[in-house]
Design an enzyme around this catalytic site. Structure first.
Site, PDB file in Angstrom:
ATOM      1  N   TRP A  34      20.046  71.828-221.888  1.00 55.30           N
ATOM      2  CA  TRP A  34      20.879  71.630-220.841  1.00 55.30           C
ATOM      3  C   TRP A  34      21.579  70.282-220.336  1.00 55.30           C
ATOM      4  O   TRP A  34      22.236  70.359-219.649  1.00 55.30           O
ATOM      5  CB  TRP A  34      20.104  71.983-219.676  1.00 55.30           C
ATOM      6  CG  TRP A  34      18.564  71.469-219.361  1.00 55.30           C
ATOM      7  CD1 TRP A  34      18.705  70.219-218.996  1.00 55.30           C
ATOM      8  CD2 TRP A  34      17.411  71.828-220.007  1.00 55.30           C
ATOM      9  NE1 TRP A  34      17.120  70.013-219.086  1.00 55.30           N
ATOM     10  CE2 TRP A  34      16.517  70.966-219.870  1.00 55.30           C
ATOM     11  CE3 TRP A  34      17.147  72.943-220.717  1.00 55.30           C
ATOM     12  CZ2 TRP A  34      15.312  71.010-220.191  1.00 55.30           C
ATOM     13  CZ3 TRP A  34      15.970  73.211-221.137  1.00 55.30           C
ATOM     14  CH2 TRP A  34      14.733  72.350-220.979  1.00 55.30           C
ATOM     15  N   ARG A  35      21.295  69.295-221.540  1.00 53.37           N
ATOM     16  CA  ARG A  35      21.735  68.127-221.033  1.00 53.37           C
ATOM     17  C   ARG A  35      23.304  67.928-221.649  1.00 53.37           C
ATOM     18  O   ARG A  35      23.608  68.497-222.625  1.00 53.37           O
ATOM     19  CB  ARG A  35      20.870  66.763-221.886  1.00 53.37           C
ATOM     20  CG  ARG A  35      20.968  65.453-221.653  1.00 53.37           C
ATOM     21  CD  ARG A  35      20.836  65.453-220.240  1.00 53.37           C
ATOM     22  NE  ARG A  35      19.476  65.560-219.784  1.00 53.37           N
ATOM     23  CZ  ARG A  35      18.330  64.976-219.916  1.00 53.37           C
ATOM     24  NH1 ARG A  35      18.277  63.824-220.293  1.00 53.37           N
ATOM     25  NH2 ARG A  35      17.172  65.315-219.437  1.00 53.37           N
ATOM     26  N   GLU A  47      16.717  74.271-213.987  1.00 55.01           N
ATOM     27  CA  GLU A  47      15.996  73.451-212.798  1.00 55.01           C
ATOM     28  C   GLU A  47      14.843  74.428-212.164  1.00 55.01           C
ATOM     29  O   GLU A  47      13.655  74.101-212.094  1.00 55.01           O
ATOM     30  CB  GLU A  47      17.018  73.025-211.635  1.00 55.01           C
ATOM     31  CG  GLU A  47      17.969  71.846-212.073  1.00 55.01           C
ATOM     32  CD  GLU A  47      17.131  70.630-212.764  1.00 55.01           C
ATOM     33  OE1 GLU A  47      15.908  70.719-212.666  1.00 55.01           O
ATOM     34  OE2 GLU A  47      17.745  69.870-213.398  1.00 55.01           O
ATOM     35  N   THR A  53       6.779  72.951-214.734  1.00 55.56           N
ATOM     36  CA  THR A  53       6.771  73.595-215.838  1.00 55.56           C
ATOM     37  C   THR A  53       7.345  72.476-216.954  1.00 55.56           C
ATOM     38  O   THR A  53       8.331  72.136-216.552  1.00 55.56           O
ATOM     39  CB  THR A  53       7.652  74.867-216.085  1.00 55.56           C
ATOM     40  OG1 THR A  53       7.186  75.939-215.191  1.00 55.56           O
ATOM     41  CG2 THR A  53       7.184  75.504-217.446  1.00 55.56           C
ATOM     42  N   TYR A 130      14.643  69.781-203.892  1.00 54.57           N
ATOM     43  CA  TYR A 130      14.789  69.457-205.382  1.00 54.57           C
ATOM     44  C   TYR A 130      15.738  70.056-206.000  1.00 54.57           C
ATOM     45  O   TYR A 130      17.124  69.397-206.529  1.00 54.57           O
ATOM     46  CB  TYR A 130      13.565  69.411-206.193  1.00 54.57           C
ATOM     47  CG  TYR A 130      13.811  69.155-207.596  1.00 54.57           C
ATOM     48  CD1 TYR A 130      14.111  67.862-207.944  1.00 54.57           C
ATOM     49  CD2 TYR A 130      13.980  70.302-208.443  1.00 54.57           C
ATOM     50  CE1 TYR A 130      14.537  67.626-209.363  1.00 54.57           C
ATOM     51  CE2 TYR A 130      14.152  69.949-209.788  1.00 54.57           C
ATOM     52  CZ  TYR A 130      14.567  68.591-210.230  1.00 54.57           C
ATOM     53  OH  TYR A 130      14.710  68.607-211.558  1.00 54.57           O
ATOM     54  N   ASP A 148      11.259  64.455-207.610  1.00 52.08           N
ATOM     55  CA  ASP A 148      10.457  65.333-208.185  1.00 52.08           C
ATOM     56  C   ASP A 148       9.243  64.447-208.572  1.00 52.08           C
ATOM     57  O   ASP A 148       9.235  63.257-207.870  1.00 52.08           O
ATOM     58  CB  ASP A 148      10.987  66.029-209.437  1.00 52.08           C
ATOM     59  CG  ASP A 148      11.093  65.134-210.435  1.00 52.08           C
ATOM     60  OD1 ASP A 148      11.166  63.826-210.337  1.00 52.08           O
ATOM     61  OD2 ASP A 148      10.691  65.372-211.684  1.00 52.08           O
ATOM     62  N   CYS A 207       4.407  50.924-220.499  1.00 50.83           N
ATOM     63  CA  CYS A 207       5.084  49.806-219.716  1.00 50.83           C
ATOM     64  C   CYS A 207       5.763  48.864-220.934  1.00 50.83           C
ATOM     65  O   CYS A 207       6.656  48.394-220.338  1.00 50.83           O
ATOM     66  CB  CYS A 207       4.004  49.158-219.019  1.00 50.83           C
ATOM     67  SG  CYS A 207       3.154  50.121-217.587  1.00 50.83           S
ATOM     68  N   CYS A 210       9.383  50.242-221.154  1.00 50.18           N
ATOM     69  CA  CYS A 210       9.892  50.431-219.703  1.00 50.18           C
ATOM     70  C   CYS A 210      11.039  49.343-219.630  1.00 50.18           C
ATOM     71  O   CYS A 210      10.864  48.269-219.606  1.00 50.18           O
ATOM     72  CB  CYS A 210       8.889  50.702-218.533  1.00 50.18           C
ATOM     73  SG  CYS A 210       9.795  50.794-217.086  1.00 50.18           S
ATOM     74  N   CYS A 216       8.379  46.052-211.834  1.00 46.60           N
ATOM     75  CA  CYS A 216       7.657  46.731-211.221  1.00 46.60           C
ATOM     76  C   CYS A 216       6.574  46.215-210.584  1.00 46.60           C
ATOM     77  O   CYS A 216       5.517  45.480-211.279  1.00 46.60           O
ATOM     78  CB  CYS A 216       6.948  47.705-212.492  1.00 46.60           C
ATOM     79  SG  CYS A 216       6.032  49.068-211.914  1.00 46.60           S
TER      80      CYS A 216
END
Length: 371
Positions: A34-35, A47, A53, A130, A148, A207, A210, A216
């Site tokens: 779906w991207r 969605e 899920t 959402y 989410d 991390c 990231c 962060c």
DNA sequence: CACCCGTGGAG
DNA sequence: TCTCCAAGGGT
């Protein structure tokens, strides 16, 4: 006023945060079915399937769904059994029923297209905060954070937020609403979800990979594993259940579960909870008598399977059964059906019943089942 | 707001 | 085997 023009996330400027995130996204975003799509129907159903899920679970369901239901009108025209059959195994079946209802409303009230009016879309059954934000940001470029579990976990760590539950949700929603880039809100949301799924994971976050770990707060203090704070969990009770495979010639009896509640609308073998002091065999005889008015005898024991639902678990005992009374046979209808074994794949069944299928096949009923 | 609502994978 | 929990919504 100046703060509004350059919002900050702790010691991190929002512009730096979003640019680093989107740059990471443009290099490493997952290639999902779906991207890149902006069609409201396809994004919406993706969605809904993705609610609670995992992506890998959804992929084959998403593909089959679009083949079977290429448009909203295909969904709206379908019988509920067809909808549930396509959803069989995905869980949280009310999602499918509500999506079906929403599509029928769209055919009736919105000329067959997902309403581009935001309020009209938000009011459709199964469209919550959402899903509303996700579809609106991806398909209509509304600058709404799709809050989410991923976004809550990431923001709890970046800002070292000790809140959890609805308090955390409100803080994340309010914070990101001032931060989400107006030029790429859908990409922002999907990038955050990718980051949460592949880097800022619940356990053992990576991390080192990231793009925003340098700002962060949880990572800086070496306490990433403390965020977000876990919520209380209720113990999951265990319930013994017994069902009967009731044969009449070469056909067996199935029933449809009530539309609301657990596994609503799915089919199952008749039976019920084993009461204290009762044997599973006694349970089948009692439940079938109470609920179908049918007197049956236990024939062969088929087997026992275990299954865990979201808030309790069961041990499921199954038995072949025969009549001891010719009266009051349930007729084929919307709630009961006599089917051959070959037909059983046409009906949506819960996973716990599917676990019995191979045991039933490998343990065929006795030929002298009739009186 | 607390609770209900499935399933499968990871550790 | 057991616990956690994943792109939530309805009531």
């Amino acid at each position: 006023m100046e703060n509004d023009a350059t919002p900050r996330l702790g010691n991190l400027s929002a512009a730096r945060f979003t640019s680093q995130l989107l740059a990471w996204n443009d290099r490493l975003s997952r290639n999902l079915p779906w991207r890149g799509d902006r069609d409201p129907y396809r994004i919406w159903i993706s969605e809904v399937m993705l609610q609670q899920t995992r992506v890998e679970t959804v992929k084959p369901y998403y593909s089959r769904w679009l083949q079977r239901f290429p448009s909203i009108s295909h969904v709206a025209r379908a019988a509920e059994d067809e909808i549930l059959k396509a959803w069989e195994g995905l869980g949280y079946y009310r999602r499918a029923r509500l999506f079906h209802q929403a599509c029928k409303q769209i055919i009736r009230d919105h000329h067959g297209a997902v309403p581009d009016n935001p309020e009209a879309f938000r009011q459709l059954p199964g469209v919550g905060p959402y899903t509303y934000a996700a579809v609106r940001s991806i398909c209509f470029h509304d600058p709404l954070p799709a809050v989410d579990g991923n976004l809550k976990r990431i923001m709890a760590r970046i800002l070292a937020l000790s809140a959890n539950g609805s308090a955390l949700h409100r803080t994340v929603e309010r914070t990101l609403a001032t931060v989400i880039p107006v030029h790429r809100p859908g990409d922002f949301n999907q990038a955050m979800m990718d980051l949460g799924a592949t880097v800022c994971t619940p356990r053992d976050p990576r991390c080192g990979e990231c793009p925003i770990s340098d700002s962060c707060q949880a990572h800086f203090s070496g306490q990433v594993d403390l965020y977000p704070r876990p919520t209380k969990r209720k113990p999951r009770p265990h319930v013994p259940v017994a069902v009967g495979i009731i044969w009449r010639d070469s056909q067996l009896l199935i029933r449809r579960r009530p539309p609301e509640g657990l596994l609503g609308g799915l089919w199952e073998f008749p039976g019920g909870k084993v009461e204290p002091g009762e044997s599973p065999e006694q349970t089948v005889v009692r439940e079938v008598q109470e609920e179908l008015g049918l007197k049956v005898q236990i024939m062969d024991r088929i087997g026992t399977v275990r299954h865990a639902y979201s808030h309790f678990s069961i041990t499921l005992h199954a038995f072949h059964c025969k009549y001891t009374d010719r009266g009051a046979i349930p007729q084929n209808g919307s709630d009961y059906r006599w089917i051959s074994w070959d037909e059983i794949s046409h009906f949506p069944f819960p996973k716990a019943n599917h676990k019995l299928f191979p045991l039933i096949e490998g343990n065929a009923p006795p030929r002298d089942q009739q009186l």
